[in-house]
Motif scaffolding. Structure first.
Motif, PDB file in Angstrom:
ATOM      1  N   GLU A   1     -31.508  19.680  49.875  1.00 20.53           N
ATOM      2  CA  GLU A   1     -31.188  21.319  49.452  1.00 20.53           C
ATOM      3  C   GLU A   1     -30.402  22.096  50.077  1.00 20.53           C
ATOM      4  O   GLU A   1     -30.136  22.606  50.266  1.00 20.53           O
TER       5      GLU A   1
ATOM      6  N   LEU B   1     -27.146  22.029  49.982  1.00 19.32           N
ATOM      7  CA  LEU B   1     -26.360  22.211  48.653  1.00 19.32           C
ATOM      8  C   LEU B   1     -26.574  23.982  48.666  1.00 19.32           C
ATOM      9  O   LEU B   1     -25.982  24.933  48.518  1.00 19.32           O
TER      10      LEU B   1
ATOM     11  N   PHE C   1     -28.311  16.457  46.163  1.00 18.01           N
ATOM     12  CA  PHE C   1     -28.771  16.730  46.398  1.00 18.01           C
ATOM     13  C   PHE C   1     -29.541  16.371  45.213  1.00 18.01           C
ATOM     14  O   PHE C   1     -30.843  15.600  45.148  1.00 18.01           O
TER      15      PHE C   1
ATOM     16  N   ARG D   1     -36.397  24.489  43.133  1.00 10.10           N
ATOM     17  CA  ARG D   1     -35.277  23.594  43.033  1.00 10.10           C
ATOM     18  C   ARG D   1     -34.795  23.483  41.628  1.00 10.10           C
ATOM     19  O   ARG D   1     -33.375  23.611  41.647  1.00 10.10           O
TER      20      ARG D   1
END
Length: 300
Positions: free
Chosen positions: A219, A222, A259, A276
């Motif tokens: 994450e 990303l 991810f 998220r």
């Protein structure tokens, strides 16, 4: 400008002649001859002869500057005038050949690469929508999928046909690559997850991801990739470098895949789950800078 004005003033004059009265198919043709007999310039004579063109998909398109101006003015005037009195095509009924006029405008603009904002001529939104439909017809005949055109058109605000079609071609090329196909699949996955969770929570996913809540390497990577891509895409679109915009999208494929492979979206901690989901919504927003990928059809 003076030649265009004179050509526009004279372009319908041959309609009152006996020759055109007896042979209507000679309208424009006789106007060209009459202009030559009056020793008017070749540019004016050709503009008078060409102002009905193109009359069909296989008809020659005007290319000389004066001819382009008069042909465009004639077609735009017809469209705007009939629209203003409510005489619009309905179903198969098009007694004033307005579909042909719109296709003529599109061909003249596109084939001559004229950068003209059509919105300045049209006040009616449905007239721009009419042009969009005609554009999709023309693109379909050239083998371009209607959903790709829709994906670009849906963003709204684009009335420069040359720029619009450049975006469509760039998007089509991108979707034909492995990166494009895989990123489209990832977009659908992200959008579906967000939609399901929004329905479950009863409220939209809003806001930007919070950097301090990024726990997993996938994450974090990303987040950085999306931040970099956003600025790159924005600058590329502003500079009409659509290939660079698509390259920036292609660069998102790996971090998006990582991810999904390494991050549990529905984490037990509410704040991580919310963050998220915001990340997934940001994927959707980044791709929407270029086109509405939701309109790209499955298996297209």
């Amino acid at each position: 400008a003076a030649q265009a004005i004179l050509a526009a003033h004279l372009c319908k004059a041959d309609l009152v002649s006996g020759m055109v009265g007896e042979f209507p198919e000679l309208q424009g043709v006789m106007g060209r001859y009459y202009a030559r007999e009056e020793n008017l310039s070749a540019a004016i004579a050709e503009a008078i002869g060409d102002h009905y063109a193109p009359a069909g998909p296989n008809d020659r398109c005007p290319s000389a500057p004066t001819s382009i101006v008069v042909a465009l003015a004639d077609k735009l005037d017809a469209l705007i005038s009939f629209w203003s009195i409510g005489e619009k095509p309905t179903g198969s009924r098009d007694p004033y050949a307005l579909r042909r006029a719109a296709l003529g405008v599109i061909r003249i603009v596109v084939e001559n690469k004229i950068r003209v904002p059509l919105r300045k001529f049209f006040e009616a939104d449905d007239l721009m929508a009419f042009f969009a439909e005609r554009l999709k017809v023309q693109m379909r005949e050239k083998g371009v999928r209607h959903d790709v055109v829709d994906a670009v058109l849906s963003l709204g605000g684009e009335d420069d046909l040359v720029r619009l079609l450049a975006r469509v071609e760039a998007l089509k090329g991108f979707l034909d690559t492995d990166d494009g196909a895989n990123l489209l699949a990832a977009y659908r996955r992200a959008s579906n997850i967000v939609a399901i969770e929004e329905k479950k929570d009863g409220r939209p996913v809003a806001g930007a991801p919070v950097a301090d809540l990024l726990r997993e390497p996938g994450e974090q990577a990303l987040y950085q990739a999306l931040a970099a891509a956003h600025g790159t895409i924005e600058a590329a679109l502003a500079g009409e470098d659509f290939a660079a915009a698509m390259a920036a999208l292609a660069g998102l494929r790996r971090p998006v895949d990582q991810f999904f492979d390494g991050v549990l979206v529905n984490a037990a901690e509410p704040e991580l789950r919310a963050n998220r989901l915001r990340m997934l919504a940001r994927i959707r927003g980044s791709l929407r800078q270029v086109a509405d990928f939701a309109l790209i059809e499955e298996g297209g």
